[in-house]
Design a protein around this motif. Structure first.
Motif, mmCIF file in Angstrom:
data_model
loop_
_atom_site.group_PDB
_atom_site.id
_atom_site.type_symbol
_atom_site.label_atom_id
_atom_site.label_comp_id
_atom_site.label_asym_id
_atom_site.label_seq_id
_atom_site.Cartn_x
_atom_site.Cartn_y
_atom_site.Cartn_z
ATOM 1 N N ALA A 70 -19.301 4.650 11.327
ATOM 2 C CA ALA A 70 -19.621 3.253 11.002
ATOM 3 C C ALA A 70 -20.649 3.191 9.878
ATOM 4 O O ALA A 70 -20.490 2.449 8.911
ATOM 5 N N ILE A 71 -21.699 4.008 9.994
ATOM 6 C CA ILE A 71 -22.742 3.996 8.965
ATOM 7 C C ILE A 71 -22.144 4.417 7.622
ATOM 8 O O ILE A 71 -22.403 3.798 6.586
ATOM 9 N N PHE A 96 -19.087 4.149 6.623
ATOM 10 C CA PHE A 96 -18.204 3.119 6.081
ATOM 11 C C PHE A 96 -18.998 1.991 5.428
ATOM 12 O O PHE A 96 -18.670 1.530 4.329
ATOM 13 N N VAL A 97 -20.066 1.560 6.101
ATOM 14 C CA VAL A 97 -20.886 0.487 5.523
ATOM 15 C C VAL A 97 -21.520 0.962 4.218
ATOM 16 O O VAL A 97 -21.575 0.223 3.235
ATOM 17 N N LEU A 98 -21.971 2.220 4.195
ATOM 18 C CA LEU A 98 -22.560 2.749 2.958
ATOM 19 C C LEU A 98 -21.525 2.809 1.838
ATOM 20 O O LEU A 98 -21.869 2.652 0.668
#
Lengths: 324, 353
Positions: free
Chosen positions: A92-93, A95-97
């Motif tokens: 998740a991290i 992907f957001v980055l």
């Protein structure tokens, strides 16, 4: 097509593949230690933008590369900190980055689009460049290409032939066992996630300073994802990964050649090649169909084919390790 | 960890504050006045009635996609392919709009069905690639997103190009009967609001009150034990993907039939990726999803006005929302972390503090 033309095409393939090779080596190191850095696409965009702008301002490409490496390290550090220290979902991290890096590069680079800037000059290696065939392919390139080629061999040697390399792989395969033998698993993971990030950053700058000169909105968009897919296709081995990167570099050159030969076919048809190939190579290394195909082959061929085609990820990839 | 306690009390002020500080620094770096800029953004989203209606019109497809993603996330799937599913929904709806002549209600019905089929097909491919080919849905989805974009560009510049010649920008405007009836010359269509309410209710019901919802949860929590309980992971995976793809397809139809009036180059406008962020920021709590999606829609619309007014790149809106989500992903769940640790090993936690 004569030999000279072929050599020109192949040397351009190696040039085209060099940033992918660097990114794949970086991500392979990271994933071998057990961490997934999914942010490659955003990291490379940010690094490509930063590398170009810094090189332009300082009028020094090497400072540009250095700044790009730092950008890659910062992105990787956020992933490492989030997954190791805070124990949150690294996919998740990442992907957001990816999305954040994309938007940030558009915003920060908005005043530097489509302007000429510094780039890397060709640097032929004397004597070696005169070797027939191999000379023009490998020794008549520039420093980024040499770096990529040396990096592949060095990464392989480091991972499979040295003690720290063994610890790196142990952290990704059997962290508990490694920890009980005195390996600081999370320290190792921090180290190689950040180191891998630095390489991804350098890969991003190799586009803006070497292959696709300058900066534009979404300059390297999509290439980070292709690098991630090549890591899987490469079975988490730098040499096989480099082979995959060259394969993708070849499709790019092939598309250019085909386009010149068949101008009536729409450009967009050629644009789809890398993505179709991405699915195809992933299917090749992991699908049940390949298993079936191997099982119907003559018995003597089964083992080598299995080793050639099938891959398996590091066992503890993407998991959180509690040292206490 | 006092920080997490403090975070919980002040929720959701802290992530908003963090992203505001980050964007303020960026604006200052570009020599822009942050207060004027944020003012421009607010005026851009709620300055007058037509702007507010635009926020609504942008919100609806994003919410449709987010609602679908609730289903795939519940099943433990990373449906990044939602972006391509929106695009394929738009392509399928455009196909009907361009090729079929029928009375308006019938035509719209056919467009919506085609869009659901288009989005569903694209989602099902990702699902089959995962279950049969063991290709992770992130990679399958991503490749199909790009293929959908390439297909759109091909259609616009080739078979569907306007008679006066291709401009690479879009097809010719659809016939009036093909478009969703819009409210007061805005881009907002009340019918699309009905779609989204039905979809949201359906997802709410199936996730909280049906056996299927339970199976999806089992699959998402622990695929192995779900298998032993008799949950067919292949069937549920593909069903969940189909469901999300169909909703994303409707979102694409709403984009072409009410936001635009034709198939355009970047038809989705990144709504699929935004929807993924919405669901992550909501931390999978269903009732937060519409609220957060509305907030995102306002920010994104506002940043377009900001670009028109100050020439600053409109990606600022994406940065604002991205930082917020990153902050929540990093620090939003620390309470759970602390709980887990306390249960496992009390002494060590105490020592560390």
């Amino acid at each position: 097509m004569n030999n000279a033309e072929l050599i020109i095409i192949f040397s351009s393939i190696i040039l085209q593949a060099s940033p992918l090779i660097i990114a794949v080596c970086g991500e392979t190191i990271t994933e071998r230690s057990g961490v997934i850095n999914l942010s490659l696409d955003g990291t490379m965009l940010m690094a490509a933008m930063t590398g170009f702008v810094v090189a332009l301002k300082s009028n020094n490409v090497w400072v540009g590369f250095l700044s790009a490496a730092v950008v890659g390290m910062v992105f990787a550090l956020i992933i490492a900190f989030g997954s190791i220290r805070l124990k949150q979902n690294q996919v998740a991290i990442g992907f957001v980055l990816t999305l954040l890096g994309d938007d940030l590069s558009s915003f920060l680079g908005q005043n530097f689009t489509r302007i000429p800037g510094p780039f890397i000059k060709k640097l032929a290696i004397p004597v070696l460049k005169d070797i027939p065939i191999l000379g023009p392919l490998f020794f008549d390139q520039n420093l980024v290409v040499y770096f990529a080629l040396i990096l592949v061999v060095f990464t392989w040697w480091f991972m499979f032939r040295t003690r720290p390399g063994l610890q790196l792989r142990a952290a990704g395969e059997r962290p508990a066992a490694a920890f009980s033998r005195g390996v600081g698993v999370n320290r190792v993971r921090y180290l190689y996630t950040i180191l891998g990030g630095a390489l991804v950053g350098i890969a991003g700058a190799s586009y803006s300073l070497n292959i696709k000169l300058g900066w534009s909105d979404g300059h390297t968009r999509g290439l980070g994802w292709i690098a991630l897919a090549i890591v899987i296709f490469g079975g988490w081995s730098p040499i096989r990964g480099a082979f995959g990167a060259i394969l993708f570099g070849a499709t790019k050159s092939l598309a250019t050649v085909l386009q010149r030969r068949y101008p009536e076919v729409s450009v967009v048809a050629f644009n789809s090649i890398p993505w179709i190939m991405m699915i195809a190579v992933l299917l090749l290394v992991s699908s049940q169909f390949t298993d079936w195909l191997i099982s119907v082959m003559p018995r003597r061929l089964q083992r080598p084919l299995h080793q050639l085609l099938k891959v398996s990820p590091p066992m503890a990839l993407g998991t959180i390790f509690e040292e206490d | 960890m006092n920080f997490s306690k403090w975070l919980r009390v002040s929720w959701p002020v802290v992530p908003i504050l963090a992203s505001l500080i980050f964007t303020t620094v960026l604006l200052l770096g570009f020599g822009a006045n942050p207060i004027e800029s944020f003012q421009a953004m607010i005026e851009g989203s709620f300055g007058d009635r037509s702007k507010t209606l635009s926020v609504l019109a942008f919100w609806i497809p994003m919410l449709l996609a987010s609602t679908g993603l609730l289903v795939t996330f519940t099943a433990g799937l990373w449906n990044i392919g939602v972006e391509g599913q929106i695009i394929m929904g738009a392509v399928a709806a455009s196909w009907v709009a361009l090729k079929v002549t029928a009375p308006s209600p019938l035509l719209i019905g056919m467009e919506i069905l085609a869009a659901m089929a288009g989005g569903g097909l694209w989602a099902a491919i990702v699902g089959v690639l995962k279950t049969r080919g063991r290709v992770h849905e992130i990679f399958g989805g991503l490749a199909l997103n790009n293929l959908a974009i390439i297909l759109t560009n091909y259609l616009i510049s080739g078979p569907w190009q306007p008679p006066e010649g291709g401009t690479f920008r879009g097809t010719q405007p659809f016939q009036e009967a093909a478009l969703l009836p819009r409210f007061a010359e805005s881009r907002f269509s009340p019918i699309s609001l009905v779609f989204v309410i039905i979809a949201f209710g359906l997802v709410l019901l199936s996730l909280s009150g049906t056996y299927w919802g339970l199976k999806l949860k089992a699959l998402g929590k622990n695929p192995r034990s779900a298998f032993f309980l008799g949950v067919s992971s292949e069937r549920e995976t593909i069903l969940a993907m189909l469901f999300c793809g169909a909703l994303a397809g409707i979102a694409g139809a709403v984009r072409v039939l009410s936001w635009f009036d034709s198939l355009r180059q970047s038809i989705s406008g990144g709504i699929g990726y935004l929807a993924l962020l919405v669901v992550m920021l909501a931390m999978f709590r269903i009732f937060w999803v519409p609220i957060i999606a509305f907030f995102f829609s306002a920010v994104l619309n506002g940043s377009i006005t900001l670009q028109l007014r100050t020439q600053l790149h409109s990606s600022l809106g994406g940065i604002l929302t991205g930082v917020m989500v990153l902050f929540v992903l990093l620090f939003g769940n620390l309470n759970a972390l602390r709980r887990k640790r306390t249960e496992e090993n009390v002494e060590i936690v105490d020592e560390q503090r």
